[in-house]
Motif scaffolding. Structure first.
Motif, mmCIF file in Angstrom:
data_model
loop_
_atom_site.group_PDB
_atom_site.id
_atom_site.type_symbol
_atom_site.label_atom_id
_atom_site.label_comp_id
_atom_site.label_asym_id
_atom_site.label_seq_id
_atom_site.Cartn_x
_atom_site.Cartn_y
_atom_site.Cartn_z
ATOM 1 N N HIS A 122 2.472 -4.766 9.023
ATOM 2 C CA HIS A 122 1.840 -3.646 8.066
ATOM 3 C C HIS A 122 1.497 -4.308 6.697
ATOM 4 C CE1 HIS A 122 5.863 -4.227 5.860
ATOM 5 N NE2 HIS A 122 6.365 -4.164 7.382
ATOM 6 N N GLY A 123 0.736 -3.391 6.028
ATOM 7 C CA GLY A 123 0.395 -4.011 4.669
ATOM 8 C C GLY A 123 1.441 -3.825 3.774
ATOM 9 N N ILE A 124 1.609 -4.568 2.761
ATOM 10 C CA ILE A 124 2.810 -4.475 1.637
ATOM 11 C C ILE A 124 2.304 -4.602 0.322
ATOM 12 C CG2 ILE A 124 3.461 -6.731 2.318
ATOM 13 C CD1 ILE A 124 6.257 -5.927 1.881
ATOM 14 N N GLY A 125 2.872 -4.172 -0.741
ATOM 15 C CA GLY A 125 2.481 -4.513 -1.943
ATOM 16 C C GLY A 125 3.356 -3.737 -3.006
ATOM 17 N N SER A 126 3.019 -2.953 -3.581
ATOM 18 C CA SER A 126 4.159 -2.062 -4.583
ATOM 19 C C SER A 126 4.985 -1.207 -3.837
ATOM 20 C CB SER A 126 2.893 -1.093 -5.457
ATOM 21 O OG SER A 126 2.352 -0.345 -4.690
ATOM 22 N N THR A 127 4.521 -1.013 -2.594
ATOM 23 C CA THR A 127 5.856 -0.355 -1.781
ATOM 24 C C THR A 127 5.731 -1.200 -0.238
ATOM 25 O OG1 THR A 127 4.003 0.976 -0.663
ATOM 26 C CG2 THR A 127 5.225 1.847 -2.586
ATOM 27 N N MET A 128 6.861 -0.904 0.344
ATOM 28 C CA MET A 128 7.357 -2.051 1.550
ATOM 29 C C MET A 128 6.335 -1.472 2.727
ATOM 30 S SD MET A 128 10.800 -2.139 3.683
ATOM 31 C CE MET A 128 11.018 -0.248 3.949
ATOM 32 N N HIS A 129 5.936 -0.376 2.889
ATOM 33 C CA HIS A 129 5.141 -0.061 4.192
ATOM 34 C C HIS A 129 3.970 0.697 3.629
ATOM 35 C CE1 HIS A 129 8.701 -0.168 7.546
ATOM 36 N NE2 HIS A 129 8.067 -1.440 7.278
ATOM 37 N N GLN A 130 2.610 -0.033 4.061
ATOM 38 C CA GLN A 130 1.344 0.339 3.672
ATOM 39 C C GLN A 130 0.376 0.103 5.001
ATOM 40 O OE1 GLN A 130 -0.117 -1.760 -0.021
ATOM 41 N NE2 GLN A 130 1.813 -0.982 -1.179
ATOM 42 N N ASP A 131 -0.687 0.720 4.813
ATOM 43 C CA ASP A 131 -1.825 0.300 5.563
ATOM 44 C C ASP A 131 -2.278 -0.915 5.230
ATOM 45 O OD1 ASP A 131 -1.829 2.766 7.232
ATOM 46 O OD2 ASP A 131 -3.126 3.839 5.563
ATOM 47 N N PRO A 132 -3.012 -1.693 6.361
ATOM 48 C CA PRO A 132 -3.266 -1.580 7.482
ATOM 49 C C PRO A 132 -2.037 -1.518 8.526
ATOM 50 C CG PRO A 132 -4.045 -3.585 7.377
ATOM 51 C CD PRO A 132 -3.464 -3.045 6.101
ATOM 52 N N HIS A 133 -1.719 -0.941 9.594
ATOM 53 C CA HIS A 133 -0.814 -1.289 10.646
ATOM 54 C C HIS A 133 -1.489 -2.331 11.577
ATOM 55 C CE1 HIS A 133 1.982 -0.843 14.068
ATOM 56 N NE2 HIS A 133 0.897 -0.776 14.836
ATOM 57 N N VAL A 134 -0.283 -3.513 11.746
ATOM 58 C CA VAL A 134 -0.864 -4.672 12.304
ATOM 59 C C VAL A 134 0.043 -4.828 13.759
ATOM 60 C CG1 VAL A 134 -1.039 -7.206 12.287
ATOM 61 C CG2 VAL A 134 -1.211 -5.801 10.368
#
Length: 260
Positions: free
Chosen positions: A175-187
């Motif tokens: 998954h994408g990650i950044g300011s929050t743990m789970h973001q788009d895109p799904h991998v």
């Protein structure tokens, strides 16, 4: 939501990744025969708090879970593979343990997981599963270059898993990650090349190949969180957070090597 991090945020992401790697590998060293999973959770909390960071798990309450997770690390043993909720269990010789940790520091999260055998008894099949997830992770990272697509990563991961003969579950993946743990895109852990979101410098991804020895079907424990293999077979899981750069993928959750 898909975030593209600026250079300042990427610098913070490196700090978060280094902290996750340090905690995971410290806990691996402490996870010996007789260690209680609740002690591992307590140690994780102590190290997170001491570093001035925040757990991404303790208040995590997605639609697929049962209320807040309530713990600081995922501890999955043997046939458990994802979202292993720490419980009153003492590790035994030969247990296959996965530690999965996500931490946010200075506003940026990082996520990683390691699987390893406790004690001296190492099953050849356990070793093969762990090696397969690590090779699949390396293949996915190698495919994560600017201009590539998410499907290229999924295809690279899935090729390794398929060639090793393991069924692949696509319900949970990277998954994408950044300011929050789970973001788009799904991998997903398998897929078609040339499809999906186009990778750009500044994108953070958590790639996480995981497998079960003889099934792709999960069952959920009574705790509402811990996911196990439907057949009771053993499992393995490897994960790194990476940053897409102009030159390729930079792994943010590698443990630092110290020399004498």
């Amino acid at each position: 939501m898909i975030e593209i991090l600026n250079p300042t945020q990427l610098s913070r992401a490196k700090g978060s990744g280094a902290l996750v790697a340090h905690i995971l590998h410290t806990l691996k060293g402490r996870s010996t025969i007789g260690t209680n999973l609740l002690d591992i959770d307590r140690w994780a909390k102590e190290m997170i708090v001491e570093a001035g960071a925040e757990s991404c798990y303790v208040d995590y309450a997605p639609s697929f879970g049962r209320g807040p997770f309530g713990h600081y690390i995922c501890t999955a043993v043997n046939d458990a593979v994802l979202h292993g909720r720490p419980r009153d269990y003492a590790l035994a010789d030969g247990d296959l343990l996965t530690l999965d940790l996500a931490v946010s520091k200075d506003g940026v999260a990082a996520d990683a997981a390691i699987s390893f055998t406790v004690g001296e008894t190492v099953s050849p099949e356990d070793a093969r599963m762990i090696d397969t997830t690590e090779r699949a992770l390396a293949a996915g990272i190698a495919a994560a270059v600017p201009g590539a697509r998410v499907g290229d990563i999924s295809h690279a991961i899935g090729t390794v898993l398929d060639e090793a003969g393991y069924p692949v579950n696509t319900q949970f993946g990277g998954h994408g990650i950044g300011s929050t743990m789970h973001q788009d895109p799904h991998v997903a852990n398998t897929g078609r090349p040339g499809r999906g979101y186009k990778l750009r410098p500044g994108l953070l991804l958590a790639l996480e190949p995981w497998i079960m020895a003889d099934t792709a079907t999960l069952v959920t424990d009574a705790d509402g969180w811990t996911l196990r293999s439907a057949t009771g077979c053993r499992t393995a899981h490897s994960e790194h957070t990476i940053a897409i750069t102009d030159d390729g993928a930079e792994i943010l959750t590698l443990p630092q090597q110290t020399g004498r």
